[in-house]
Design a protein around this motif. Structure first.
Motif, short mmCIF file in Angstrom:
data_model
loop_
_atom_site.label_atom_id
_atom_site.label_comp_id
_atom_site.label_asym_id
_atom_site.label_seq_id
_atom_site.Cartn_x
_atom_site.Cartn_y
_atom_site.Cartn_z
N VAL A 140 22.80 -69.38 72.21
CA VAL A 140 23.42 -68.21 71.61
C VAL A 140 24.47 -67.66 72.57
CG1 VAL A 140 23.03 -65.93 70.62
CG2 VAL A 140 21.26 -67.69 70.43
N PRO A 142 28.45 -65.21 72.76
CA PRO A 142 29.20 -64.18 72.05
C PRO A 142 30.10 -64.77 70.96
CG PRO A 142 29.29 -63.82 74.41
CD PRO A 142 28.71 -65.18 74.21
N LEU A 146 28.53 -61.11 67.54
CA LEU A 146 27.59 -60.95 68.66
C LEU A 146 28.36 -60.54 69.91
CD1 LEU A 146 25.25 -64.05 68.18
CD2 LEU A 146 24.93 -61.71 67.35
N ASP A 153 22.76 -57.99 71.88
CA ASP A 153 22.90 -58.88 70.72
C ASP A 153 22.41 -60.30 70.97
OD1 ASP A 153 24.47 -56.58 70.50
OD2 ASP A 153 25.95 -57.54 69.22
N LEU A 154 22.81 -60.88 72.10
CA LEU A 154 22.48 -62.29 72.36
C LEU A 154 20.97 -62.50 72.47
CD1 LEU A 154 25.22 -63.26 74.98
CD2 LEU A 154 25.33 -63.33 72.47
N THR A 157 19.23 -61.99 69.02
CA THR A 157 19.48 -63.14 68.14
C THR A 157 18.70 -64.36 68.61
OG1 THR A 157 21.68 -62.30 67.61
CG2 THR A 157 21.28 -64.64 67.21
#
Length: 227
Positions: A140, A142, A146, A153-154, A157
């Motif tokens: 994962v 950006p 994200l 966020d990362l 997720t």
């Protein structure tokens, strides 16, 4: 005490940072920064390397430009920084101590993911060169809405892609930027590297000198035996 959050608990998934945690790429980032600064005859402020650690390359380019008093160069410096890093990382990937053994121990027993501020091709090239890429179910980075670390966020997720709630996942990080991102996402965190002084030490639930730390391996073995 934060260590109780680790010792009295067992993760359902593990999310690793890449740079400085699995692969010794921080030295490549340092060299890339020096090359770009030298090319532009720029001199950063003292302790620039500490402030740059863990930043997304665009944020690092902006920091380089601002501290050199040339904010208009931010985009150019970021692009050159990434280019230099790609060349260095492709030429000489180096696995961090204990990383390969720990990932092998966990793979197949717990879902594993990587959450990195680097572009996907950089992460995948570094992990493939180190013999680690196939061990991870998800990488994962950006993009597509994200945000990079220190936003959560990362890590949010990555935990979801592992099929677990972030509160049930463990993050493994070497930078305070990444630790803050993981904690904000709700993960518990093992910090890797020299233990920082208080109060920064409390930002991780446990600190180990490296992924080869005997105490960490004992703890992981206990987690796995409980499953």
């Amino acid at each position: 005490m934060t260590e109780r959050r680790i010792h009295d608990w067992s993760p359902s998934a593990v999310v690793f940072d890449c740079d400085g945690t699995l692969v010794d790429s921080e030295s490549h980032w340092q060299e890339a920064r020096l090359r770009v600064l030298h090319r532009h005859r720029l001199v950063p402020a003292p302790r620039f390397a500490d402030r740059a650690a863990g930043l997304h390359y665009t944020a690092c380019g902006r920091l380089m430009a601002e501290e050199a008093g040339k904010p208009e160069l931010a985009g150019e410096l970021a692009d050159q920084l990434l280019g230099e890093f790609r060349r260095l990382a492709a030429a000489a990937p180096v696995v961090m101590p204990g990383a390969l053994a720990l990932v092998r121990l966990l793979a197949g027993r717990l879902p594993l993911a990587v959450a990195s501020n680097c572009p996907a091709d950089v992460v995948e090239t570094s992990l493939a060169g180190a013999g680690l890429l196939r061990r991870f179910g998800s990488v994962v980075v950006p993009g597509d809405g994200l945000r990079p670390k220190p936003a959560p966020d990362l890590y949010e997720t990555a935990a979801r892609r592992c099929g677990v709630d972030p509160a049930d996942a463990l993050a493994v990080e070497d930078s305070l930027t990444g630790i803050d991102a993981a904690r904000e996402a709700g993960l518990r965190v093992v910090g890797v590297g020299p233990r920082p002084p208080a109060p920064d030490a409390g930002r991780a639930d446990l600190w180990v000198g490296s992924l080869a730390d005997p105490g960490l391996l004992e703890l992981v073995g206990r987690w796995l035996s409980d499953r």
